[in-house]
Structures are given as C-alpha cells and as structure tokens.
Design an enzyme around this catalytic site. Structure first.
Site, short mmCIF file in Angstrom:
data_model
loop_
_atom_site.label_atom_id
_atom_site.label_comp_id
_atom_site.label_asym_id
_atom_site.label_seq_id
_atom_site.Cartn_x
_atom_site.Cartn_y
_atom_site.Cartn_z
N TYR A 6 -20.91 -80.74 41.05
CA TYR A 6 -20.86 -82.01 40.33
C TYR A 6 -21.65 -83.08 41.07
O TYR A 6 -22.34 -83.89 40.47
CB TYR A 6 -19.41 -82.45 40.11
CG TYR A 6 -18.67 -81.54 39.16
CD1 TYR A 6 -18.78 -81.70 37.79
CD2 TYR A 6 -17.87 -80.51 39.64
CE1 TYR A 6 -18.11 -80.86 36.91
CE2 TYR A 6 -17.19 -79.66 38.77
CZ TYR A 6 -17.32 -79.85 37.41
OH TYR A 6 -16.66 -79.00 36.55
N ASN A 26 -18.80 -81.99 26.66
CA ASN A 26 -19.96 -81.26 26.16
C ASN A 26 -19.58 -80.53 24.86
O ASN A 26 -18.72 -79.66 24.88
CB ASN A 26 -20.42 -80.26 27.23
CG ASN A 26 -21.43 -79.27 26.74
OD1 ASN A 26 -22.10 -79.46 25.73
ND2 ASN A 26 -21.55 -78.16 27.46
N CYS A 41 -22.42 -76.06 30.81
CA CYS A 41 -21.53 -76.73 31.76
C CYS A 41 -20.76 -75.72 32.61
O CYS A 41 -20.23 -76.09 33.66
CB CYS A 41 -20.59 -77.69 31.04
SG CYS A 41 -19.63 -76.95 29.72
N HIS A 42 -20.73 -74.45 32.19
CA HIS A 42 -20.07 -73.43 33.00
C HIS A 42 -20.80 -73.21 34.32
O HIS A 42 -20.23 -72.65 35.26
CB HIS A 42 -19.96 -72.10 32.23
CG HIS A 42 -21.26 -71.49 31.84
ND1 HIS A 42 -21.94 -71.86 30.69
CD2 HIS A 42 -22.02 -70.55 32.45
CE1 HIS A 42 -23.05 -71.15 30.60
NE2 HIS A 42 -23.13 -70.36 31.66
N GLU A 98 -24.20 -63.86 34.08
CA GLU A 98 -25.48 -64.38 34.54
C GLU A 98 -25.84 -63.91 35.95
O GLU A 98 -26.90 -64.26 36.48
CB GLU A 98 -25.48 -65.91 34.47
CG GLU A 98 -25.40 -66.42 33.04
CD GLU A 98 -25.49 -67.93 32.93
OE1 GLU A 98 -25.82 -68.59 33.93
OE2 GLU A 98 -25.25 -68.44 31.82
#
Length: 166
Positions: free
Chosen positions: A101, A124, A132-133, A159
């Site tokens: 953040y 979001n 945002c993950h 990912e």
C-alpha cells in the site's frame, strides 16, 4: 444509477461473480457476498447477455486458465479523482507482481496517503480486472479483499506470486 443495467453471473474458481454492464462498458465485477447490495442500488436491471459481458466472460476464462495476463475490455470506472488515480495505479502493477500500500501511495505521489489508498482499493468496482489483489501489507502478508483472503491467495498463486504472504 439510472438507465438499464445488464448483468450475468459467472462461476469462477474464486466463487460466483456478477458481471455488470451498461451500454457498451463493463462497470463492475462483484463477488457474490457484495452482489445483493450492488443489485439493490440499480434502478432498472436485467439478467441478459450483452457483447461486453460475453467478452468479459471469455477473458476471465482465459485468465483463470493461465492464458491471459492483461484484459482488453471497455471499462467505465466511476469514482472520485483520487479513486480513479488509485485504480489506474493498480492497473500498472504487472501480472505476477505485488506492491505494498505504501508503494502504491508513493507511485501516486502521495506517500502519506497509505490509508486512503487502502480505502480506495477496497472500493474498486472491477475486482480481478483492476487487480487490487496484487496489493499486500508492508510485511508481505495478505490483507483485506472483497472476495476474502482465500480468493486473494488463489489469484496471486494463479499469477505465480511466491513469498511469505502465501
């Protein structure tokens, strides 16, 4: 929220999602837990397929299969100028990478706005598409996510993100 809103449910590996569009733009991807609140705010709504919802489903299927790393969809993000900036910064985080953040706040040129960034991320409307993950705590551990931490963990593992956070 006037006008006709079109939505379709989409069963994904992270649970049922609701895809929401108006005209030719995707406006939201909501996790099932958030859907009743969002649906109640819409004046005219129809469960109906549209080209943008069909395109979104196809790209999400490719993403969950590991074949898509970026999305090419007509998006309509509605929020304050700060929220818009925050969400744009999220879209700049590459597939398979994370940011904290505080790193996101610095990227916005507002290094002291860490809590404001976290709040904007929580609002979001386009989960997964606006990733945002990919934002984690300074410690590297997972923090809040609209779909729950299990969904955030799944998306990051999909990912290829590795580290103490998982």
């Amino acid at each position: 929220m006037e006008g006709i809103w079109y939505y379709q449910p989409f069963d994904s590996p992270v649970g049922r999602l609701y895809l929401l569009a108006k005209e030719e733009h995707l406006h939201a991807i909501a996790f099932e837990s958030n859907w009743p609140r969002i649906r109640a705010a819409l004046t005219l709504r129809q469960e109906q397929d549209t080209p943008v919802l069909q395109m979104t489903r196809e790209q999400l299927k490719e993403y969950f299969a590991g074949d898509r790393h970026t999305f090419e969809l007509p998006l309509q993000l509605q929020g304050t100028p700060f929220q818009q900036q925050t969400w744009q910064a999220l879209m700049a985080i590459p597939y398979g990478e994370t940011r904290t953040y505080s790193e996101q706040a610095k990227a916005l040129g507002k290094p002291l706005a860490v809590r404001a960034v976290g709040h904007a991320n929580s609002l979001n409307p386009l989960s997964i598409i606006v990733p945002c993950h990919r934002v984690v705590a300074k410690s590297g551990y997972l923090t809040g996510y609209a779909g729950g931490l299990h969904a955030k963990r799944f998306l990051l593992e999909l990912e290829g993100v590795q580290g103490p956070l998982l």
